[in-house]
Structures are given as C-alpha cells and as structure tokens.
Design a protein around this motif. Sequence first.
Motif, PDB file in Angstrom:
ATOM      1  N   CYS A   1       0.786  -1.240   0.000  1.00  0.00           N
ATOM      2  CA  CYS A   1       0.000   0.000   0.000  1.00  0.00           C
ATOM      3  C   CYS A   1       0.816   1.287   0.000  1.00  0.00           C
ATOM      4  N   HIS A   2       2.106   1.177   0.099  1.00  0.00           N
ATOM      5  CA  HIS A   2       2.919   2.391   0.232  1.00  0.00           C
ATOM      6  C   HIS A   2       4.098   2.348  -0.726  1.00  0.00           C
ATOM      7  N   THR A   3       3.785   2.159  -1.995  1.00  0.00           N
ATOM      8  CA  THR A   3       4.819   2.109  -3.012  1.00  0.00           C
ATOM      9  C   THR A   3       5.192   3.526  -3.431  1.00  0.00           C
ATOM     10  N   GLU A   4       6.286   3.655  -4.144  1.00  0.00           N
ATOM     11  CA  GLU A   4       6.702   4.967  -4.644  1.00  0.00           C
ATOM     12  C   GLU A   4       5.617   5.561  -5.541  1.00  0.00           C
ATOM     13  N   LYS A   5       5.028   4.726  -6.376  1.00  0.00           N
ATOM     14  CA  LYS A   5       3.969   5.192  -7.282  1.00  0.00           C
ATOM     15  C   LYS A   5       2.804   5.773  -6.485  1.00  0.00           C
ATOM     16  N   GLN A   6       2.395   5.084  -5.434  1.00  0.00           N
ATOM     17  CA  GLN A   6       1.287   5.567  -4.621  1.00  0.00           C
ATOM     18  C   GLN A   6       1.640   6.869  -3.907  1.00  0.00           C
ATOM     19  N   ARG A   7       2.882   7.012  -3.446  1.00  0.00           N
ATOM     20  CA  ARG A   7       3.285   8.260  -2.784  1.00  0.00           C
ATOM     21  C   ARG A   7       3.260   9.418  -3.771  1.00  0.00           C
ATOM     22  N   VAL A   8       3.751   9.199  -4.993  1.00  0.00           N
ATOM     23  CA  VAL A   8       3.749  10.253  -6.006  1.00  0.00           C
ATOM     24  C   VAL A   8       2.314  10.639  -6.346  1.00  0.00           C
ATOM     25  N   GLU A   9       1.435   9.656  -6.485  1.00  0.00           N
ATOM     26  CA  GLU A   9       0.030   9.957  -6.772  1.00  0.00           C
ATOM     27  C   GLU A   9      -0.586  10.795  -5.653  1.00  0.00           C
ATOM     28  N   THR A  10      -0.268  10.488  -4.407  1.00  0.00           N
ATOM     29  CA  THR A  10      -0.780  11.257  -3.269  1.00  0.00           C
ATOM     30  C   THR A  10      -0.248  12.682  -3.312  1.00  0.00           C
ATOM     31  N   ILE A  11       1.026  12.844  -3.607  1.00  0.00           N
ATOM     32  CA  ILE A  11       1.613  14.179  -3.689  1.00  0.00           C
ATOM     33  C   ILE A  11       0.937  14.986  -4.788  1.00  0.00           C
ATOM     34  N   ILE A  12       0.708  14.374  -5.941  1.00  0.00           N
ATOM     35  CA  ILE A  12       0.042  15.070  -7.047  1.00  0.00           C
ATOM     36  C   ILE A  12      -1.375  15.464  -6.653  1.00  0.00           C
TER      37      ILE A  12
END
Length: 83
Positions: free
Chosen positions: A62-73
Amino acid sequence: MVITDRLPESTNINTLFEEGKQIVYYDSLSELISKINYYLSSEGMMNCMTIAMGGQNVVRDCHTEKQRVETIIEQYKIWKQCK
C-alpha cells in the motif's frame, strides 16, 4: 515489528495499520516494558513475527513509490485550487 507510543488520532496511522495485527502501541512506560517482555517470550515471539509480517505486507502493498507520487500530485492539485 513496530512497537510505538500511541500517536494522536490526527496522524491517521490507525487508517494505515491495524493495532495488534500490523503494529503494537503502548500508553505508558510500564506497558511498553510489559509488551517487550511478552514479545520476547516464546509465546509472544510467534505473535511478534505475525505482526511484523502483517506490517511489512501493508507497507509493501500500500505504500509504493507510485502511490506516494500519486498522493503528492493529488495534494498539489488541492493546494493549487485553494490559491
């Protein structure tokens, strides 16, 4: 396994990890010592491994780099609308 002091609800950590299955909280020094002693016992060691694996699975899934970037965006878009 993560054992940590109970954080304020405003951190929303309870939405990320389930207590006793993926993370362990304590509310006082005496409770911390008691929990450490339990998880170091032979009975507690099995539970410790289960909790550690549960927490690791949540982070990995649940806490992949892709998911973090999506949250930041997403947060950036919200911030930009407020300006």
